[in-house]
Design a protein around this motif. Structure first.
Motif, PDB file in Angstrom:
ATOM      1  N   VAL A  26      -1.225 -44.289   2.224  1.00  0.00           N
ATOM      2  CA  VAL A  26      -2.322 -43.557   2.855  1.00  0.00           C
ATOM      3  C   VAL A  26      -2.004 -43.382   4.322  1.00  0.00           C
ATOM      4  O   VAL A  26      -1.174 -44.074   4.883  1.00  0.00           O
ATOM      5  N   ARG A  27      -2.686 -42.432   4.957  1.00  0.00           N
ATOM      6  CA  ARG A  27      -2.533 -42.225   6.383  1.00  0.00           C
ATOM      7  C   ARG A  27      -3.897 -42.441   7.038  1.00  0.00           C
ATOM      8  O   ARG A  27      -4.736 -41.555   7.060  1.00  0.00           O
ATOM      9  N   PRO A  28      -4.141 -43.669   7.522  1.00  0.00           N
ATOM     10  CA  PRO A  28      -5.457 -44.011   8.033  1.00  0.00           C
ATOM     11  C   PRO A  28      -5.776 -43.297   9.331  1.00  0.00           C
ATOM     12  O   PRO A  28      -4.905 -42.785  10.020  1.00  0.00           O
ATOM     13  N   GLY A  29      -7.063 -43.292   9.665  1.00  0.00           N
ATOM     14  CA  GLY A  29      -7.489 -42.685  10.914  1.00  0.00           C
ATOM     15  C   GLY A  29      -8.191 -43.704  11.786  1.00  0.00           C
ATOM     16  O   GLY A  29      -8.373 -44.865  11.424  1.00  0.00           O
ATOM     17  N   GLY A  30      -8.614 -43.276  12.983  1.00  0.00           N
ATOM     18  CA  GLY A  30      -9.376 -44.128  13.879  1.00  0.00           C
ATOM     19  C   GLY A  30      -8.623 -45.358  14.323  1.00  0.00           C
ATOM     20  O   GLY A  30      -7.427 -45.332  14.593  1.00  0.00           O
ATOM     21  N   ARG A  31      -9.354 -46.482  14.400  1.00  0.00           N
ATOM     22  CA  ARG A  31      -8.768 -47.725  14.874  1.00  0.00           C
ATOM     23  C   ARG A  31      -7.618 -48.171  13.988  1.00  0.00           C
ATOM     24  O   ARG A  31      -6.592 -48.664  14.473  1.00  0.00           O
ATOM     25  N   THR A  32      -7.755 -47.996  12.676  1.00  0.00           N
ATOM     26  CA  THR A  32      -6.690 -48.404  11.757  1.00  0.00           C
ATOM     27  C   THR A  32      -5.398 -47.666  12.056  1.00  0.00           C
ATOM     28  O   THR A  32      -4.307 -48.237  12.000  1.00  0.00           O
ATOM     29  N   ALA A  33      -5.504 -46.379  12.376  1.00  0.00           N
ATOM     30  CA  ALA A  33      -4.321 -45.597  12.722  1.00  0.00           C
ATOM     31  C   ALA A  33      -3.691 -46.106  14.006  1.00  0.00           C
ATOM     32  O   ALA A  33      -2.461 -46.166  14.134  1.00  0.00           O
ATOM     33  N   ARG A  34      -4.528 -46.470  14.969  1.00  0.00           N
ATOM     34  CA  ARG A  34      -3.998 -46.982  16.241  1.00  0.00           C
ATOM     35  C   ARG A  34      -3.298 -48.317  16.046  1.00  0.00           C
ATOM     36  O   ARG A  34      -2.245 -48.574  16.651  1.00  0.00           O
ATOM     37  N   VAL A  35      -3.865 -49.169  15.199  1.00  0.00           N
ATOM     38  CA  VAL A  35      -3.242 -50.455  14.908  1.00  0.00           C
ATOM     39  C   VAL A  35      -1.903 -50.235  14.222  1.00  0.00           C
ATOM     40  O   VAL A  35      -0.891 -50.860  14.569  1.00  0.00           O
ATOM     41  N   ARG A  36      -1.882 -49.340  13.231  1.00  0.00           N
ATOM     42  CA  ARG A  36      -0.633 -49.062  12.515  1.00  0.00           C
ATOM     43  C   ARG A  36       0.433 -48.553  13.468  1.00  0.00           C
ATOM     44  O   ARG A  36       1.590 -48.984  13.416  1.00  0.00           O
ATOM     45  N   ALA A  37       0.067 -47.624  14.343  1.00  0.00           N
ATOM     46  CA  ALA A  37       1.033 -47.067  15.285  1.00  0.00           C
ATOM     47  C   ALA A  37       1.577 -48.148  16.211  1.00  0.00           C
ATOM     48  O   ALA A  37       2.785 -48.204  16.480  1.00  0.00           O
ATOM     49  N   ALA A  38       0.707 -49.034  16.691  1.00  0.00           N
ATOM     50  CA  ALA A  38       1.137 -50.101  17.591  1.00  0.00           C
ATOM     51  C   ALA A  38       2.070 -51.075  16.877  1.00  0.00           C
ATOM     52  O   ALA A  38       3.085 -51.513  17.435  1.00  0.00           O
ATOM     53  N   VAL A  39       1.738 -51.411  15.635  1.00  0.00           N
ATOM     54  CA  VAL A  39       2.562 -52.353  14.880  1.00  0.00           C
ATOM     55  C   VAL A  39       3.922 -51.744  14.551  1.00  0.00           C
ATOM     56  O   VAL A  39       4.959 -52.403  14.688  1.00  0.00           O
ATOM     57  N   LEU A  40       3.954 -50.489  14.135  1.00  0.00           N
ATOM     58  CA  LEU A  40       5.226 -49.849  13.807  1.00  0.00           C
ATOM     59  C   LEU A  40       6.101 -49.691  15.045  1.00  0.00           C
ATOM     60  O   LEU A  40       7.328 -49.856  14.977  1.00  0.00           O
ATOM     61  N   ASP A  41       5.477 -49.392  16.173  1.00  0.00           N
ATOM     62  CA  ASP A  41       6.232 -49.279  17.419  1.00  0.00           C
ATOM     63  C   ASP A  41       6.832 -50.640  17.795  1.00  0.00           C
ATOM     64  O   ASP A  41       7.999 -50.728  18.189  1.00  0.00           O
ATOM     65  N   ALA A  42       6.034 -51.691  17.647  1.00  0.00           N
ATOM     66  CA  ALA A  42       6.518 -53.036  17.947  1.00  0.00           C
ATOM     67  C   ALA A  42       7.624 -53.450  16.982  1.00  0.00           C
ATOM     68  O   ALA A  42       8.608 -54.085  17.370  1.00  0.00           O
TER      69      ALA A  42
END
Length: 219
Positions: free
Chosen positions: A16-32
């Motif tokens: 799935v491709r989440p939105g909102g806060r979940t999307a921001r968390v995913r982006a931060a974790v993948l970047d890290a």
């Protein structure tokens, strides 16, 4: 550190491709995760450390991804989607040049290069990572395949040319330099890869009609 508000019934990473806060968390974790892979390789990848780098609760990371291999799989899925779109110059060679330039730029990038080395190394001994890497590569090949299809429609290539094989022919020598030969991965190498793939395609080396390639060789 951020609180953990994730639902306990979390789908598999990448489904799935989440939105909102979940999307921001995913982006931060993948970047890290990408930074950690580039710095320490797959062996040094740790979910708790990734959570610390991303500034999120480690429970969130463990619940959503569960393992380093699942995290790498999701990272590769995201990289495939975020990669630059294909070129459409109206000429086969120029399109293949653009593809070769993109591959070379990615592999020589100070962050992306080590990241790819780490993922490829992990894929040699982990089936899930290997599957994610294969999927990443095929997504990128499929993105560029229409360049070859359009060239065939314009009459630049035999109509039965396999577009995926032509695109693979561009990147293959660049990955060989990157991983095996140690030869310079410079613009000259990218230009040579594009020209060789274009010339072979025009000569019919990637035709799908039974016997067509053999006829070319015998001629």
């Amino acid at each position: 550190m951020a609180s953990d508000n994730t639902s306990p019934e979390t789908p598999d990473p990448g489904t799935v491709r989440p939105g909102g806060r979940t999307a921001r968390v995913r982006a931060a974790v993948l970047d890290a995760a990408g930074d950690a892979l580039a710095e320490g390789g797959f062996a040094g990848l740790d979910l708790s450390e990734v959570a610390r780098r991303a500034g999120v609760g480690k429970t969130t990371v463990y619940r959503r991804w569960g393992s380093t291999t699942a995290l790498v799989a999701d990272l590769l899925a995201d990289m495939a989607e975020q990669s630059s779109p294909r070129s459409d110059t109206g000429a086969l060679l120029d399109d293949l040049r653009a593809n070769a330039h993109l591959v070379r730029t990615t592999l020589t990038d100070p962050r992306q290069g080590p990241l790819f080395r780490a993922v490829i190394a992990a894929a040699t001994c982990d089936e899930r990572t290997a599957h994610a890497l294969h999927r990443f590569y095929e997504i990128r090949v499929a993105e560029w395949a229409p360049c070859v299809e359009l060239a065939a429609q314009r009459g630049e290539l035999p109509p039965d040319t396999d577009p995926h094989e032509v695109v693979r022919a561009v990147s293959a020598p660049l990955y060989h330099r990157f991983l095996l030969s140690g030869a310079p991965l410079d613009e000259e190498a990218a230009e040579r890869a594009a020209r060789a793939a274009a010339a072979a395609a025009r000569a019919g080396a990637y035709r799908t009609t039974p016997g067509a390639r053999c006829a070319i060789i015998e001629a």
